[in-house]
Enzyme design. Sequence first.
Site, mmCIF file in Angstrom:
data_model
loop_
_atom_site.group_PDB
_atom_site.id
_atom_site.type_symbol
_atom_site.label_atom_id
_atom_site.label_comp_id
_atom_site.label_asym_id
_atom_site.label_seq_id
_atom_site.Cartn_x
_atom_site.Cartn_y
_atom_site.Cartn_z
ATOM 1 N N ASP A 1 -8.632 -4.923 -6.284
ATOM 2 C CA ASP A 1 -8.177 -3.974 -5.278
ATOM 3 C C ASP A 1 -8.232 -2.559 -5.855
ATOM 4 O OD1 ASP A 1 -6.963 -2.526 -3.296
ATOM 5 O OD2 ASP A 1 -5.015 -3.535 -3.435
ATOM 6 N N HIS B 1 -7.610 -5.558 -0.455
ATOM 7 C CA HIS B 1 -6.373 -4.793 -0.308
ATOM 8 C C HIS B 1 -5.467 -5.359 0.782
ATOM 9 C CE1 HIS B 1 -3.691 -1.439 -0.679
ATOM 10 N NE2 HIS B 1 -3.874 -1.057 0.572
ATOM 11 N N SER C 1 0.836 -1.197 0.000
ATOM 12 C CA SER C 1 0.000 0.000 0.000
ATOM 13 C C SER C 1 0.875 1.252 0.000
ATOM 14 C CB SER C 1 -0.944 -0.044 1.203
ATOM 15 O OG SER C 1 -1.963 0.914 1.101
#
Length: 453
Positions: free
Chosen positions: A336, A403, A279
């Site tokens: 995602d 995610h 991320s």
Amino acid sequence: MRLSLKPLAPCTVGNGGGGELAFPRYITAGAGTQPATFSRRLMEKKGSYNWEGLLKEVEGEGMHFRGNSRLVNLGKRWKEYQGIRNWDGLLDPLDDKLRCEILRYGDFVDATYKAFDFDSSSPTYASCLFPKTAILDGAGFPQTGYMPTKNLRATSGIQLPSWIEKASSWMGTESSWIGYVAVCQNKEEIARLGRRDVVIAYRGTATCLEWLENLRATLTPLPPAAALSDSMVERGFLSLYTSRTATSPSLQDLVREEVDRLLQSYGDEPLSLTITGHSLGAALAILTAYDIKTTFSRAPLVTVVSFGGPRVGNRSFRCQLEKQGTKVLRIVNSDDLITKVPGFVIDGDDVAEDHDVRVSGLPSWIRKRVVDTQWLYADVGRELRLRSRDSSYLSSINVAKCHDLRTYLKLVDGFVSSKCPFRPMIKKVITSYGACKTTGSLQSISHESRVIS
């Protein structure tokens, strides 16, 4: 032929029915034993050598085993697995040694989450829970062969209003622990890897100010001293990488200091720098790689392995990464949403999914407006694209779960190829092949695999 298998710890995941489905993983007990469940002779008679890699998965010859990566010897091919040839021929179908390496680096990222203090009521909030040298052991990853040598902190450049001082302290946490540097010190592991490896691992967004930095999604020029072109990157990511205070050095300062020390210590031996993150950490990993290659003329091969990362910069930035020889492998889950932001995909040369916003094909005046708004991004590096919907072991598909780093590691663990996306499908494909073998049609298998997927 005697079947000799050694069971490892079972992996428990959701089965989609509200319960849990546990299935063990196996490795061969010894080099002299060859587990055989399916024969390849039938495939060879039909000339179906393209299926050999899939059959190996079923036979156990190439089966992945997390936690036992030392059995996978990279040797002289280590640069190939670090991306020196841009992972050509290794991604589809996914090479098992590369799978093990991706998962191994994923564990280094997982350790950043497990070592981070998420308790906002704790006096040690946003710091590391363990002493520096015990980060990996404390996070549940002992015997990696790596020794953490540096704690890394990121500082937000957002100017806080005065009333924040009266609010809860966690809201105004400017600097927080975001990862670490670790060096491979184990001689056996160095021999297995073919070189000494240095890992820089970053976690994803955790603090209030990090979330606010993520929202600063317009592009901004790189510092003039580092950029020789019109390279631009996301404003918030650059702020977290370069901001400092009177008491907190920037993440950039910490990385440069440690990399310089390590190059002096190990620069005369085979060395690699692997930067990995999830991320926000994936975005910082790319900025870190760019900065290292720009700052150190004698930098070794620098590789980024990113999980679920957002876009970072524009096309010029991508060209600079390629020119300096930085290798980037992006692990992307098509389900995602974070991987589809920020901004717009730059042009038709980029790989984009249906949900990506693209400007190719639009009138020139619209494209110019997009450029002027500083929202025109470009994806970088090579991509390993996965999909949550292909896994029968994920009980639900939602924004958060798609995610999650653990979802990414499960998908990598089970991915085979674009034609047979997930490992449990292989037996179905081969069973279907056996049922239609009297017709002698390999096209039937291809059709069946598409139906299953």
